[in-house]
Design an enzyme around this catalytic site. Structure first.
Site, short mmCIF file in Angstrom:
data_model
loop_
_atom_site.label_atom_id
_atom_site.label_comp_id
_atom_site.label_asym_id
_atom_site.label_seq_id
_atom_site.Cartn_x
_atom_site.Cartn_y
_atom_site.Cartn_z
N TYR A 189 39.95 61.29 41.07
CA TYR A 189 41.02 62.27 41.44
C TYR A 189 41.65 62.96 40.34
CZ TYR A 189 44.82 64.37 44.29
OH TYR A 189 45.54 65.08 44.85
N LYS A 200 49.77 65.31 40.39
CA LYS A 200 50.87 64.60 41.54
C LYS A 200 52.00 63.95 40.86
CE LYS A 200 48.45 67.03 44.87
NZ LYS A 200 49.16 68.23 45.02
#
Ligand code: 0WD
Length: 259
Positions: free
Chosen positions: A157, A164
């Protein structure tokens, strides 16, 4: 059809196609009687796809918007003001990182890629809230979408995980700033379990992450499109009136398991 959102108007930013999380929320909102406006990325194929999708609902406002462009944002929110005067809620379901930067270990992230990813995936929320706030009715609500990779390291990720983390903390500061305007404005975040969408296709080993999430989660499965839609509905409605600055995990219980 029920009437939870009858007479309520919202702007949805981030529908790319019928698998988009923003579309899951849009469908739930339409089923409750909401009126929706949409933005799409300013390319002919995106415009075609989004217009085809929303056509049956005959929205008054469907406009191109690249959130990196201040002029685009000003035009979209100006169009909302011209069409409706005021509106009730905003969905921000937007993220991007250059594929090469996303694939690389975070250690190797380029400066340009880092700035671009942060601009589109994080700063855009701040800019959208600033434009939306004066136009939102009292008790208006905003929702954005995050992923557990913003809290813990999820190999693969990478750069988006750091975006995020910044997004979730932006939600807290924005909740303060919006709430302190004294008009009951709220903002919350959904930390969604993995869904097969256009943007998830850019994440290495996404299918493995998804299978792993299903096996490890309390409910022993992944979340559904409908479950994300109905959580959006909850966060945008008065049912969640006491909730702001929160990141709600809609992940079948994946994030509470230490296994
Ligand atoms: O597993 C997943 N799919 C998860 C997604 C799990 C947890 C969170 N999320 C997040 C994403 O990070 C994103 O913030 O949910 C949000 C929505 O993502 P999605 O529904 O998975 O993906 P998609 O249908 O691709 O929508 C994201 C859209 C873009 O689509 P494409 O694929 O064309 O890049 O973000 C929009 C665009 O519509 N977008 C932009 N909008 C305006 N200006 C821009 C931009 N510069 N860049 C991307």
């Amino acid at each position: 059809m029920h009437d939870l959102f009858r007479g309520k108007i919202g702007l949805v930013m981030g529908v790319a196609n019928d698998r988009s999380i923003a579309w899951a929320m849009s469908q739930a909102l339409y089923a409750e009687g909401a009126e929706l406006a949409f933005t799409h990325l300013p390319t002919p194929s995106n415009e075609r796809r989004v217009k085809r999708l929303v056509e049956p609902h005959a929205p008054k406002v469907v406009l191109p918007c690249d959130v990196q462009k201040d002029d685009d944002l000003a035009r979209v929110f100006g169009a909302m003001r011209d069409a409706y005067g005021r509106f009730d809620f905003l969905i921000h379901s937007i993220a991007f990182a250059p594929p090469d930067d996303l694939r690389r270990p975070y250690l190797e992230a380029s400066r340009a890629g880092w700035h671009l990813a942060m601009d589109i995936s994080v700063y855009s929320l701040v800019a959208c809230c600033r434009h939306a706030a004066p136009l939102l009715n009292d008790q208006g609500a905003i929702v954005t979408i995050s992923y557990f990779g913003g809290e813990k390291v999820m190999p693969g990720y990478n750069l988006m995980g750091v975006c995020k983390a910044a997004l979730e903390h932006s939600v807290r500061y924005l909740a303060w700033d919006l709430g302190r305007q004294g008009r009951g404005l709220r903002i919350n975040c959904i930390s969604a379990g993995p869904m097969r969408t256009l943007s998830s296709a850019g994440i290495s080993d996404f299918d493995q992450m998804r299978d792993h999430a299903a096996r490890k989660s309390c409910l022993n499965r992944n979340v559904t499109f409908e479950e994300l839609g109905s959580t959006g509905l909850y966060l945008l409605s008065g049912l969640s009136g006491g909730l702001t600055g929160e990141t709600l995990h809609v992940d079948a219980g994946y994030s509470i398991v230490g296994l």
